[in-house]
Design an enzyme around this catalytic site. Structure first.
Site, mmCIF file in Angstrom:
data_model
loop_
_atom_site.group_PDB
_atom_site.id
_atom_site.type_symbol
_atom_site.label_atom_id
_atom_site.label_comp_id
_atom_site.label_asym_id
_atom_site.label_seq_id
_atom_site.Cartn_x
_atom_site.Cartn_y
_atom_site.Cartn_z
ATOM 1 C CE1 TYR A 74 52.039 8.817 21.247
ATOM 2 C CE2 TYR A 74 52.273 11.167 20.795
ATOM 3 C CZ TYR A 74 52.023 9.873 20.362
ATOM 4 O OH TYR A 74 51.785 9.650 19.019
ATOM 5 C CD GLN A 108 51.665 18.676 8.393
ATOM 6 O OE1 GLN A 108 51.539 17.501 8.052
ATOM 7 N NE2 GLN A 108 52.536 19.486 7.844
ATOM 8 C CB VAL A 110 51.634 17.562 18.818
ATOM 9 C CG1 VAL A 110 50.730 16.963 17.734
ATOM 10 C CG2 VAL A 110 52.922 16.762 18.973
ATOM 11 C CG HIS A 126 48.607 16.386 12.857
ATOM 12 N ND1 HIS A 126 49.760 16.175 12.143
ATOM 13 C CD2 HIS A 126 47.606 16.342 11.945
ATOM 14 C CE1 HIS A 126 49.454 16.006 10.854
ATOM 15 N NE2 HIS A 126 48.155 16.096 10.716
ATOM 16 C CB CYS A 134 38.692 10.394 28.638
ATOM 17 S SG CYS A 134 38.029 8.731 28.829
ATOM 18 C CB CYS A 137 34.037 10.213 27.978
ATOM 19 S SG CYS A 137 35.164 10.946 29.173
#
Ligand code: APR
Length: 267
Positions: A74, A108, A110, A126, A134, A137
């Site tokens: 990513y 859709q 990102v 998306h 995180c 959390c």
């Protein structure tokens, strides 16, 4: 540009629906960013999933198995997306937002390119690759250190691994974004479906919800998709060519030429 008389007349007919619509909604997929140099997912040779296995990179269990590998993949995509520019398709959708009495764009994607092109009435179904949160959390991290040996970096609050703020397979979409897209599909007069293979749910259910509510569905895609036969207009071609042509036909006064789109978007 496009030499099929049939296509020109279908663009003119679709544009007439667009021009008189009270509420225009749009659903976009990876194809709308293809002309910016961002690979799609399922295009035969060039799609990400032709090279990478989504089960090894885009699921919570893949992250649990190998967090560094997922983080690195990513991070690479994040850098690639940051190095490209929105294209004429993104800019044309921002222009439609300015022209339509009411508008909503559900993407859709990102990559954040719609927002960079000036879209504001926008929901990201998306998530967004530029954001990191995180994995435990869910706190959004304002900054993180990519240079660490032991990646992914950890959450400043709970110490668990950080992850990209995108929706992986087997995960729920952000409730607010999905609800806004579903409302828009039910209430719009025209739904533009641009650059998506219409195979991934729940986003792929939006066009049929719009049709069931009486909206006119206009698909823009160089290839046939499972939706094509049910669309009111299936406009075959690249989004960066078809969308500016649609805008020029719907609002001839707004765009003397393609460069007017560019000027309008760059302000
Ligand atoms: N203009 C318009 N459409 C295009 C273009 C273009 N220049 N180039 C390719 N396309 C079309 C392809 O024909 C294909 O139908 O875009 C579509 C891209 O489909 P996918 O790669 O499946 O992308 P998408 O529909 O956005 O995938 C949905 O699946 O992998 C997950 O989370 C990921 O959001 C993604 C979701």
């Amino acid at each position: 540009m496009h030499d099929e008389p049939a296509l020109d007349s279908r663009i003119a007919a679709a544009a007439a629906r667009l021009a008189r619509a009270r509420f225009v909604a749009a659903l976009t997929g990876a194809g709308v960013s293809a002309e910016s140099g961002v690979p799609t997912f399922r295009d035969a040779l060039t799609g990400l999933w032709a090279t990478f296995d989504p089960r090894e990179l885009a699921t919570p269990s893949a992250f649990a198995r190998n967090p560094k590998r997922v983080w690195d993949w990513y991070a690479e995509r994040r850098a690639q997306v940051a190095s490209v520019e929105p294209n004429a398709a993104h800019r044309a959708l921002a222009e439609i937002e300015r022209r339509a009495p009411r508008f909503l764009l559900a993407t859709q994607n990102v990559d954040g390119l719609h927002a960079r092109a000036g879209s504001r009435a926008l929901v990201e179904l998306h998530g967004n690759i530029a954001r990191v949160k995180c994995s435990a959390c869910a706190r959004i991290a304002q900054r993180w250190d990519e240079a660490l040996d032991a990646l992914p970096p950890r959450c400043a609050r709970c110490g668990e691994f950080l992850r990209p703020d995108v929706v992986w397979f087997e995960e729920l979409l952000p409730a607010g974004a999905l609800a806004a897209a579903e409302d828009a599909a039910r209430e719009c007069d025209v739904l533009l479906v641009v650059g998506t293979s219409a195979e991934v749910y729940p986003a792929a259910a939006l066009p049929d919800a719009a049709r069931a509510a009486g909206a006119c569905v206009i698909e823009v895609n160089p290839d046939t998709t499972p939706l094509s036969a049910r669309a009111d207009f299936a406009l075959r071609g690249r989004a960066g060519v078809i969308l500016p042509a649609l805008v020029r036909a719907a609002w001839p006064d707004s765009l003397g030429s393609a460069s007017a789109v560019r000027d309008a978007a760059s302000g």
